[in-house]
Design a protein around this motif. Structure first.
Motif, PDB file in Angstrom:
ATOM      1  N   ILE A  21       0.879  -1.172   0.000  1.00 49.43           N
ATOM      2  CA  ILE A  21       0.000   0.000   0.000  1.00 49.43           C
ATOM      3  C   ILE A  21       0.916   1.221   0.000  1.00 49.43           C
ATOM      4  O   ILE A  21       1.716   1.407   0.921  1.00 49.43           O
ATOM      5  CB  ILE A  21      -0.919  -0.003   1.231  1.00 49.43           C
ATOM      6  CG1 ILE A  21      -1.860  -1.207   1.155  1.00 49.43           C
ATOM      7  CG2 ILE A  21      -1.700   1.301   1.344  1.00 49.43           C
ATOM      8  CD1 ILE A  21      -2.543  -1.521   2.457  1.00 49.43           C
ATOM      9  N   PHE A  22       0.796   2.027  -1.026  1.00 51.30           N
ATOM     10  CA  PHE A  22       1.747   3.118  -1.220  1.00 51.30           C
ATOM     11  C   PHE A  22       1.172   4.477  -0.838  1.00 51.30           C
ATOM     12  O   PHE A  22      -0.020   4.748  -0.972  1.00 51.30           O
ATOM     13  CB  PHE A  22       2.157   3.204  -2.695  1.00 51.30           C
ATOM     14  CG  PHE A  22       3.021   2.082  -3.171  1.00 51.30           C
ATOM     15  CD1 PHE A  22       4.381   2.032  -2.849  1.00 51.30           C
ATOM     16  CD2 PHE A  22       2.498   1.082  -3.960  1.00 51.30           C
ATOM     17  CE1 PHE A  22       5.176   1.005  -3.301  1.00 51.30           C
ATOM     18  CE2 PHE A  22       3.291   0.039  -4.430  1.00 51.30           C
ATOM     19  CZ  PHE A  22       4.632  -0.004  -4.096  1.00 51.30           C
ATOM     20  N   CYS A  23       2.090   5.339  -0.422  1.00 54.09           N
ATOM     21  CA  CYS A  23       1.925   6.776  -0.443  1.00 54.09           C
ATOM     22  C   CYS A  23       2.977   7.248  -1.444  1.00 54.09           C
ATOM     23  O   CYS A  23       4.128   6.789  -1.404  1.00 54.09           O
ATOM     24  CB  CYS A  23       2.179   7.358   0.944  1.00 54.09           C
ATOM     25  SG  CYS A  23       2.325   9.143   1.001  1.00 54.09           S
TER      26      CYS A  23
ATOM     27  N   LEU B 286       1.509  14.776  -2.027  1.00 55.39           N
ATOM     28  CA  LEU B 286       1.358  13.340  -1.813  1.00 55.39           C
ATOM     29  C   LEU B 286       0.163  12.837  -2.606  1.00 55.39           C
ATOM     30  O   LEU B 286      -0.814  13.565  -2.790  1.00 55.39           O
ATOM     31  CB  LEU B 286       1.120  13.007  -0.332  1.00 55.39           C
ATOM     32  CG  LEU B 286       2.204  13.331   0.687  1.00 55.39           C
ATOM     33  CD1 LEU B 286       1.742  12.857   2.074  1.00 55.39           C
ATOM     34  CD2 LEU B 286       3.521  12.689   0.324  1.00 55.39           C
ATOM     35  N   ILE B 287       0.253  11.602  -3.040  1.00 58.18           N
ATOM     36  CA  ILE B 287      -0.905  10.899  -3.557  1.00 58.18           C
ATOM     37  C   ILE B 287      -1.212   9.764  -2.583  1.00 58.18           C
ATOM     38  O   ILE B 287      -0.380   8.871  -2.397  1.00 58.18           O
ATOM     39  CB  ILE B 287      -0.655  10.369  -4.974  1.00 58.18           C
ATOM     40  CG1 ILE B 287      -0.362  11.554  -5.909  1.00 58.18           C
ATOM     41  CG2 ILE B 287      -1.851   9.561  -5.470  1.00 58.18           C
ATOM     42  CD1 ILE B 287       0.054  11.156  -7.288  1.00 58.18           C
TER      43      ILE B 287
ATOM     44  N   HIS C 125     -10.973   4.412  -0.050  1.00 59.88           N
ATOM     45  CA  HIS C 125     -10.916   3.197   0.760  1.00 59.88           C
ATOM     46  C   HIS C 125      -9.942   3.449   1.909  1.00 59.88           C
ATOM     47  O   HIS C 125      -8.946   4.163   1.760  1.00 59.88           O
ATOM     48  CB  HIS C 125     -10.477   2.010  -0.083  1.00 59.88           C
ATOM     49  CG  HIS C 125     -11.592   1.434  -0.903  1.00 59.88           C
ATOM     50  ND1 HIS C 125     -11.379   0.486  -1.869  1.00 59.88           N
ATOM     51  CD2 HIS C 125     -12.939   1.664  -0.887  1.00 59.88           C
ATOM     52  CE1 HIS C 125     -12.545   0.151  -2.421  1.00 59.88           C
ATOM     53  NE2 HIS C 125     -13.493   0.854  -1.847  1.00 59.88           N
ATOM     54  N   ASN C 126     -10.211   2.838   3.043  1.00 59.40           N
ATOM     55  CA  ASN C 126      -9.502   3.216   4.270  1.00 59.40           C
ATOM     56  C   ASN C 126      -7.990   3.172   4.153  1.00 59.40           C
ATOM     57  O   ASN C 126      -7.279   4.034   4.691  1.00 59.40           O
ATOM     58  CB  ASN C 126      -9.952   2.335   5.434  1.00 59.40           C
ATOM     59  CG  ASN C 126      -9.565   0.878   5.257  1.00 59.40           C
ATOM     60  OD1 ASN C 126     -10.121   0.186   4.410  1.00 59.40           O
ATOM     61  ND2 ASN C 126      -8.620   0.404   6.044  1.00 59.40           N
ATOM     62  N   ASP C 127      -7.437   2.180   3.437  1.00 62.45           N
ATOM     63  CA  ASP C 127      -5.984   2.043   3.393  1.00 62.45           C
ATOM     64  C   ASP C 127      -5.304   3.127   2.562  1.00 62.45           C
ATOM     65  O   ASP C 127      -4.076   3.183   2.508  1.00 62.45           O
ATOM     66  CB  ASP C 127      -5.590   0.653   2.866  1.00 62.45           C
ATOM     67  CG  ASP C 127      -6.235   0.311   1.539  1.00 62.45           C
ATOM     68  OD1 ASP C 127      -7.417   0.632   1.348  1.00 62.45           O
ATOM     69  OD2 ASP C 127      -5.568  -0.304   0.690  1.00 62.45           O
ATOM     70  N   HIS C 128      -6.094   4.004   1.960  1.00 60.84           N
ATOM     71  CA  HIS C 128      -5.520   5.092   1.166  1.00 60.84           C
ATOM     72  C   HIS C 128      -5.657   6.453   1.848  1.00 60.84           C
ATOM     73  O   HIS C 128      -5.145   7.448   1.321  1.00 60.84           O
ATOM     74  CB  HIS C 128      -6.184   5.135  -0.217  1.00 60.84           C
ATOM     75  CG  HIS C 128      -5.879   3.926  -1.038  1.00 60.84           C
ATOM     76  ND1 HIS C 128      -4.832   3.867  -1.936  1.00 60.84           N
ATOM     77  CD2 HIS C 128      -6.460   2.697  -1.066  1.00 60.84           C
ATOM     78  CE1 HIS C 128      -4.804   2.666  -2.494  1.00 60.84           C
ATOM     79  NE2 HIS C 128      -5.772   1.937  -1.974  1.00 60.84           N
ATOM     80  N   CYS C 129      -6.306   6.491   3.015  1.00 59.48           N
ATOM     81  CA  CYS C 129      -6.542   7.815   3.619  1.00 59.48           C
ATOM     82  C   CYS C 129      -6.429   7.845   5.142  1.00 59.48           C
ATOM     83  O   CYS C 129      -6.848   8.821   5.765  1.00 59.48           O
ATOM     84  CB  CYS C 129      -7.913   8.340   3.199  1.00 59.48           C
ATOM     85  SG  CYS C 129      -9.331   7.336   3.715  1.00 59.48           S
TER      86      CYS C 129
END
Length: 248
Positions: A35-37, A48-49, A96-100
């Motif tokens: 899971i990336f930032c 950031l993305i 989705h939660n893992d992105h924010c």
């Protein structure tokens, strides 16, 4: 012309069935995704993305599976002498939660989020349990959100495109780099989705839609468009980028 370099930072992982990535293919195959930032360096803004997971699992097994190190949000940003409060802009591929999960830490940032994604996180379908409105509570309260309603350039060399493939408000981010136009996908895929193995191409399929999608036909057609538009495709969960420090 403003150009940027893109720095992948792993801020989490998931272990699940590979079919979650590859629609109708490879079900039953265990798979670990990073899971990336993504830190986008260039111009006068710190960008950031996505922001990754708040409490990533950091283990030798997970790191071996993806081929790279897993960081907390603060430690990942520190690689580039940044702190959460230094960030000027966050672009969300989707919510989705893992992105924010680390949004609330970026107290000085403006958050670019598609209007349909904001609607969905408030009233999501029971089939999609990955939305948690609490993770954007602070940035809504602080009026940090820039609502995206149409495709276009938000900064010189950075363009957003609505790609409702994985979620209703997903956005693919096109970034001008010294090596060409890069596309960070607004939907959860790996490299194989854009470069299918021979047995899939023999079925006259040029791409494989995400394993979780809201319309498989539209997903396929949109992925073909992105493939034609970009010089560099950056699938949102491709493990090979876990060992890469710079793209572009």
């Amino acid at each position: 012309m403003t150009t940027y370099t893109i720095h992948p930072i792993v801020m989490g992982t998931k272990v699940f069935d590979k079919g979650m990535m590859t629609y109708q293919h490879d079900y039953g195959t265990p798979f670990t995704i990073p899971i990336f930032c993504w830190y986008v360096e260039g111009g006068d803004k710190k960008i950031l993305i996505d922001t990754g997971e708040m409490h990533p699992v950091q283990s030798r097994e997970r790191e071996e599976a993806i081929g790279g190190k897993i960081y907390t949000f603060e430690d990942g940003l520190a690689l580039y002498d940044l702190r959460p409060e230094d960030i000027d802009i966050v672009i969300h591929t989707h919510l989705h939660n893992d992105h924010c999960e680390n949004d609330y830490k970026c107290t000085n940032a403006r958050f670019y989020i598609h209007e349909q994604e904001l609607e969905t996180i408030r009233r999501y379908h029971p089939l999609d349990f990955r939305y948690v409105e609490d993770y954007i509570y602070e940035i809504e309260e602080n009026k940090q959100i820039e609502i995206v309603r149409e495709d276009g350039e938000i900064l010189p060399g950075i363009r957003l495109m609505h790609t409702p493939i994985h979620t209703p408000g997903g956005m693919t981010v096109f970034i001008d780099t010294p090596k060409g136009k890069a596309a960070i996908t607004g939907f959860c895929v790996i490299k194989e989705n854009f470069e299918p193995p021979l047995q899939i191409r023999a079925m006259e399929m040029e791409v494989i839609p995400p394993g979780t999608n809201i319309n498989s036909y539209e997903a396929y057609d949109t992925m073909i468009r992105i493939k034609e538009m970009a010089d560099i495709i950056i699938p949102l969960h491709e493990p090979e980028f876990a060992a890469v420090t710079t793209i572009g």
